[in-house]
Structures are given as structure tokens and as C-alpha cells.
Motif scaffolding. Structure first.
Motif, PDB file in Angstrom:
ATOM      1  N   UNK A  65       0.349  -1.541   0.306  1.00  0.00           N
ATOM      2  CA  UNK A  65      -0.294  -0.189   0.013  1.00  0.00           C
ATOM      3  C   UNK A  65       0.960   1.391   0.125  1.00  0.00           C
ATOM      4  N   UNK A  66       0.028   2.605  -1.017  1.00  0.00           N
ATOM      5  CA  UNK A  66       0.895   3.458  -0.627  1.00  0.00           C
ATOM      6  C   UNK A  66       0.221   4.340  -0.324  1.00  0.00           C
ATOM      7  N   UNK A  67      -0.506   4.920   1.071  1.00  0.00           N
ATOM      8  CA  UNK A  67      -2.284   5.146   1.250  1.00  0.00           C
ATOM      9  C   UNK A  67      -1.273   7.315   1.400  1.00  0.00           C
ATOM     10  N   UNK A  68      -1.849   8.623   1.470  1.00  0.00           N
ATOM     11  CA  UNK A  68      -1.995   9.664   1.352  1.00  0.00           C
ATOM     12  C   UNK A  68      -1.245   9.665   0.303  1.00  0.00           C
ATOM     13  N   UNK A  69      -1.942  10.102  -0.791  1.00  0.00           N
ATOM     14  CA  UNK A  69      -1.203  10.533  -1.515  1.00  0.00           C
ATOM     15  C   UNK A  69      -2.426  11.714  -1.751  1.00  0.00           C
ATOM     16  N   UNK A  70      -1.522  13.217  -1.663  1.00  0.00           N
ATOM     17  CA  UNK A  70      -2.655  14.221  -1.335  1.00  0.00           C
ATOM     18  C   UNK A  70      -2.833  15.002  -2.854  1.00  0.00           C
ATOM     19  N   UNK A  71      -4.264  16.234  -2.993  1.00  0.00           N
ATOM     20  CA  UNK A  71      -4.343  16.408  -3.998  1.00  0.00           C
ATOM     21  C   UNK A  71      -3.283  16.588  -4.851  1.00  0.00           C
ATOM     22  N   UNK A  72      -1.918  17.746  -3.934  1.00  0.00           N
ATOM     23  CA  UNK A  72      -1.107  18.212  -5.362  1.00  0.00           C
ATOM     24  C   UNK A  72      -0.404  17.750  -4.916  1.00  0.00           C
ATOM     25  N   UNK A 100      -4.896  13.058  -8.689  1.00  0.00           N
ATOM     26  CA  UNK A 100      -3.951  13.416  -8.137  1.00  0.00           C
ATOM     27  C   UNK A 100      -2.713  11.961  -8.370  1.00  0.00           C
ATOM     28  N   UNK A 101      -4.042  11.169  -7.694  1.00  0.00           N
ATOM     29  CA  UNK A 101      -3.454   9.747  -7.272  1.00  0.00           C
ATOM     30  C   UNK A 101      -2.839   8.964  -8.475  1.00  0.00           C
TER      31      UNK A 101
END
Length: 388
Positions: A65-72, A100-101
């Protein structure tokens, strides 16, 4: 249509309320290691995370998992994702979320196996991948960017005050996209409206270039008319499936490269909007809505015939009794009224942008030459002031 072009879009799109059922079949074509990239907790609250993890588990995949991708997405986050992908030798990056993701997943895909500075190579120097590219697939939860079916990737470097987009070739485009309009129902109202305008501006960026009789322009006009009609329904009834499905399909077509065929394309509004986003982290679609009208009013005299056509065909403004210039101006007035109707931002001050940021935004704005009038830096500053 003038000039030569090559059109190739290899993305297989599964569209509709049952489209997620196709994910298992897509996964069968890839190895056992899958990197699951997503943003905050919205996909967990909606139950989508559990459904996807269940499908991955049933397919025998090892999930990283690679969570926490921000809007920019930032360069720091990109480096984090590159490390996950490389250390686990992932066979597929599955991006679940909005543009974004998906943008982020494509940036990871080209840079995971590159040993140097990914920001410098892929975003400052605009070089393409010269090594292994990890395949990307996506499950879309927010319509607007069109990232699900193109090779574009936008990354922000706060230290340098830059937000840069790189459109890679078809080898970086996602291999498949799951587009279920019902998944977009969970998106906050503000984000839905931002996505609608984002897609509309994507079409404008391609439409407002060239003066020949181009089939791409006729397609663009149809897409804009459909989006305007569906948006008026969706802002009043966000769970109207027909409206949201049409919005989703328009958003995909707005930036799947089809309507750019035979076109010079503009993209200057995006350059200004991205410069604002680098300084404010504001929602991309809203930075575009804030700067678009001042930009188009400035360049309108240089492409007045196309702006008059825009008024007549997209907004059904009567031409009778108006000069070409008056008709063109009335079209932008109609666009402004629609923007008010769907509730998008029209002033940068609403996004936290202040007058003392103007110089930084001017420095961060790339000047392009595909539109009707390449801007001077003074004109960029003027647009930003008028957008406040």
C-alpha cells in the motif's frame, strides 16, 4: 484538418455501474506484486477499499500500500512511492482515486527504476523514461482530470515554487481504467464542481487554437454542450446517474488526446493555474475557473472568430444584431453565468492567493505558443491581478 498527426490511445476503458467486475480479469495479466496507491480515507469510508482489496486477494496478489497521496502530489511523496515500488519489485501500480492519484502513479511508474533525481529528469528537463516503466491501472473515483486515459502527470515542488505537468507517451498511459460513475457520488460537492470545470477548460484549451475547419472542434463543441447540460442537472441532483455518467464520459474524452488531433492547443490557462496551485495547494479545477475569464478576455481579440463561434454554437447566443466582437464577448458572458450557476470559484482570493504572490506566480508560469496570443510576463501579472 491541417498538418499531420498520429493518434494512439491504448487504454482499455471499462465504463458503467458494474465496471469494477472487470478488475479481476485485468489483474490476471500481471505478476503477483501490486502497489495500491490511494489518497486519504474516503475509499475506506465508502467501502471501495475493502472491495478492491478483496479482489486483489482473490487474484492471489501481494499488495503493497501507498496511501496518503495528496491533491497536489509532491516530489517528497513521489520519492516515497518510488522506494515502495522498487523495493517490492511491483508488477502493477493500481491507482484508486481521482486525477492526482493517477498522475502520481504514472510519475512513480516512470521513475521507480531511475537512479537519479526524478524531478530534474522528468519534470524540469521533460525527458522521457529510458528504462523500465511499471504498468499502471486505475479505478476512478472523481471525474475531471481525464488522467485515467492519458499520459499526463503533474507534480509539485514547494521548495522551488513550481507545479509542472509532463505528458508522457502512450507507453506511460494506464493499461486499463475502471470508470464507474456511481463511485463519483461519494466525492464532496466542491470537488464535483471543480472537476466539471476542469474538464470544460481542458476542452477550451484545445478548442481555442487554429483557424481551419477541424473535425476536432465539432467534437469539442458537442462535448462542451453535453457537459453544460449535465452539470446543470448534477449540481441540483448529485446522484442523478444519467447526468453523472455523462459528466464522467465527457471528462474522459476531454483529455484522452482525441480532440487534440490536428490542433496546436493552447494550455496557457493551465500554466497560470498551476503556478497558483504551486503557491496555494488549491484545488486544480478552481484555480482554472479563477483565471480563465480574465485570460480569455485578454486573448479574445486575437481569435475573435473562434470565440464568436463558441458563443453561437456552445451557448446558443443569437448572432443577429451583434458584431463579431460583440458576439464573442457575449459568449464569455454566457460562460461566466454558467460558472456562477454551477458554483465554481471566480476569484483567486477565495483560494488564499494574495497580491504579494503575483511575482512568484509569474515566475512559475510557463509561456506557451499554441494559442492565439503568447503572453508577456506583464500580461500574466495583469491576468492574475484581474483574477483576484
Amino acid at each position: 484538418m491541417l498538418g499531420n498527426f498520429t493518434y494512439h490511445n491504448p487504454v482499455r476503458v471499462h465504463f458503467g455501474p458494474d465496471s469494477l467486475d472487470q478488475l479481476a480479469g485485468e489483474l490476471a495479466g500481471y505478476g503477483p506484486s501490486v502497489m495500491l496507491a490511494y489518497g486519504g480515507g474516503s475509499i475506506k469510508r465508502s467501502g471501495l477499499y475493502d472491495r478492491i482489496v478483496g479482489i486483489l486477494s482473490a487474484a492471489g496478489k501481494n499488495v503493497f500500500e501507498d496511501a496518503g497521496v495528496m491533491s497536489n502530489p509532491t516530489v517528497e511523496k513521489l520519492d516515497e512511492g518510488r522506494k515502495i515500488a522498487r523495493e517490492n519489485n511491483v508488477d502493477l501500480i493500481l491507482a484508486v482515486g481521482g486525477g492526482s492519484v493517477i498522475d502520481y502513479a504514472k510519475a512513480v511508474s516512470v521513475s521507480a527504476w531511475y537512479d537519479g533525481d526524478a524531478w530534474e529528469k522528468f519534470f524540469l528537463k521533460m525527458e522521457g523514461p529510458d528504462g523500465r516503466v511499471i504498468p499502471v491501472g486505475d479505478v476512478l473515483t472523481m471525474s475531471g482530470t481525464g488522467s485515467e486515459t492519458n499520459g499526463g502527470s503533474v507534480i509539485t515542488n514547494h521548495e522551488q515554487g513550481l507545479k509542472i505537468g509532463h505528458v508522457f507517451g502512450s507507453d506511460v498511459m494506464p493499461k486499463f481504467a475502471i470508470v464507474n460513475p456511481k463511485l463519483t457520488f461519494t466525492v464532496p460537492d466542491y470537488q464535483m464542481r471543480a472537476g466539471i470545470y476542469d474538464a470544460f477548460n481542458h476542452i477550451c484549451e484545445q478548442y481555442f487554437s487554429g483557424s481551419d475547419d477541424s473535425t476536432s472542434d465539432y467534437i469539442a463543441e458537442g462535448l462542451m454542450r453535453s457537459l453544460v447540460h449535465a452539470s446543470r442537472i448534477a449540481v441540483k441532483d448529485p446522484t442523478n446517474y444519467e447526468a453523472r455518467s455523462n459528466i464522467s464520459w465527457v471528462c474522459t474524452w476531454a483529455l484522452n488526446t482525441a480532440i487534440a488531433c490536428g490542433k496546436a492547443t493552447d494550455w496557457e490557462a493551465h500554466m497560470i493555474g498551476q503556478a497558483v496551485g504551486a503557491l496555494t495547494d488549491a484545488t486544480h479545477g478552481m484555480t482554472l475557473s479563477a483565471v480563465s475569464l480574465p485570460y480569455y478576455r485578454l486573448v479574445m481579440p486575437y481569435g475573435v472568430e473562434k470565440f464568436a463561434r463558441f458563443a453561437r454554437v456552445v451557448w446558443e447566443v443569437p448572432a443577429e444584431g451583434r458584431t463579431t466582437e460583440e458576439l464573442a464577448a457575449a459568449g464569455l458572458d454566457a460562460m461566466s453565468a454558467w460558472m456562477d450557476e454551477i458554483g465554481v470559484v471566480k476569484h483567486l482570493s477565495e483560494l488564499g492567493f494574495t497580491e504579494d504572490m503575483i511575482d512568484g506566480a509569474v515566475r512559475g508560469t510557463f509561456i506557451l505558443t499554441g494559442g492565439y496570443h503568447p503572453l508577456s510576463t506583464d500580461e500574466v501579472a495583469r491576468i492574475l491581478r484581474e483574477s483576484l
